[in-house]
Design a protein around this motif. Structure first.
Motif, short mmCIF file in Angstrom:
data_model
loop_
_atom_site.label_atom_id
_atom_site.label_comp_id
_atom_site.label_asym_id
_atom_site.label_seq_id
_atom_site.Cartn_x
_atom_site.Cartn_y
_atom_site.Cartn_z
N LEU A 1 0.84 -1.20 0.00
CA LEU A 1 0.00 0.00 0.00
C LEU A 1 0.88 1.26 0.00
N LEU A 2 1.92 1.25 0.81
CA LEU A 2 2.83 2.40 0.86
C LEU A 2 3.52 2.63 -0.48
N VAL A 3 3.96 1.54 -1.12
CA VAL A 3 4.61 1.66 -2.43
C VAL A 3 3.62 2.22 -3.45
N GLY B 1 4.09 10.33 -6.61
CA GLY B 1 5.18 10.69 -7.52
C GLY B 1 4.69 10.92 -8.93
N PHE B 2 3.79 10.06 -9.40
CA PHE B 2 3.23 10.21 -10.74
C PHE B 2 2.44 11.51 -10.85
N CYS B 3 1.62 11.81 -9.86
CA CYS B 3 0.80 13.04 -9.89
C CYS B 3 1.67 14.30 -9.83
N ILE C 1 11.82 -0.45 -10.66
CA ILE C 1 11.67 0.56 -9.61
C ILE C 1 10.61 0.10 -8.60
N LEU C 2 9.53 -0.52 -9.09
CA LEU C 2 8.51 -1.07 -8.20
C LEU C 2 9.13 -2.09 -7.25
N LEU D 1 12.72 -2.41 -0.48
CA LEU D 1 13.21 -1.43 0.49
C LEU D 1 12.23 -1.34 1.66
N LEU D 2 10.94 -1.25 1.37
CA LEU D 2 9.97 -1.17 2.45
C LEU D 2 9.88 -2.47 3.25
N LEU D 3 10.07 -3.61 2.59
CA LEU D 3 10.09 -4.87 3.32
C LEU D 3 11.30 -4.95 4.25
N VAL D 4 12.44 -4.44 3.80
CA VAL D 4 13.62 -4.38 4.66
C VAL D 4 13.35 -3.50 5.87
#
Length: 139
Positions: free
Chosen positions: A11-13, A20-22, A71-72, A78-81
């Motif tokens: 969800l955070l990703v 970032g897209f917006c 990148i995804l 990164l968030l899992l780490v």
């Protein structure tokens, strides 16, 4: 406290990607087209030229999709780490990433492609970059 607002990493990703897209599509890209002069048809960014290049090159379309997927995965891992270990490890990985990319670029240039791809050592500028990387990583 952050522990009270637990959100899944995916969800955070997704939210980070959407924001970032917006921001890029709604502010940075239009500003680069309308307000910043450049070599791309007199503009810093030209979305019409970009769409033309994408429509004329299937390989470029594939590379663009591969880039987005990579990148995804980078952001998910990164968030899992951070979720499994600690945010300090996330910060360390974010700081090591530019050095790894630069090292790969140098290896491409000098070892793998013989100067066709990658980045050459640029004398004083590369020494400054190396010193900056050391300061970034070791403080």
């Amino acid at each position: 406290r952050m522990e009270e607002h637990h959100a899944p990493a995916l969800l955070l990703v997704g939210v980070m990607g959407l924001v970032g897209f917006c921001l890029t599509g709604g502010i940075v890209y239009p500003a680069s087209y309308f307000f910043v002069p450049g070599a791309d048809n007199g503009r810093m960014e030209d979305p019409f030229n970009t769409l033309t290049k994408l429509s004329n090159s299937p390989a470029l379309c594939v590379l663009s999709v591969v880039y987005v997927v990579l990148i995804l995965f980078l952001n998910v891992f990164l968030l899992l780490v951070i979720e499994k270990l600690d945010s300090i490890w996330g910060a360390i990985l974010q700081n090591v990433k530019p050095g790894c990319i630069w090292g790969c670029q140098l290896a491409l240039y000098y070892g793998i492609t013989g100067g066709t791809f990658g980045e050459p050592w640029k004398g004083v500028a590369s020494w400054a970059q190396l010193i900056g990387m050391v300061v970034l990583i070791f403080g």
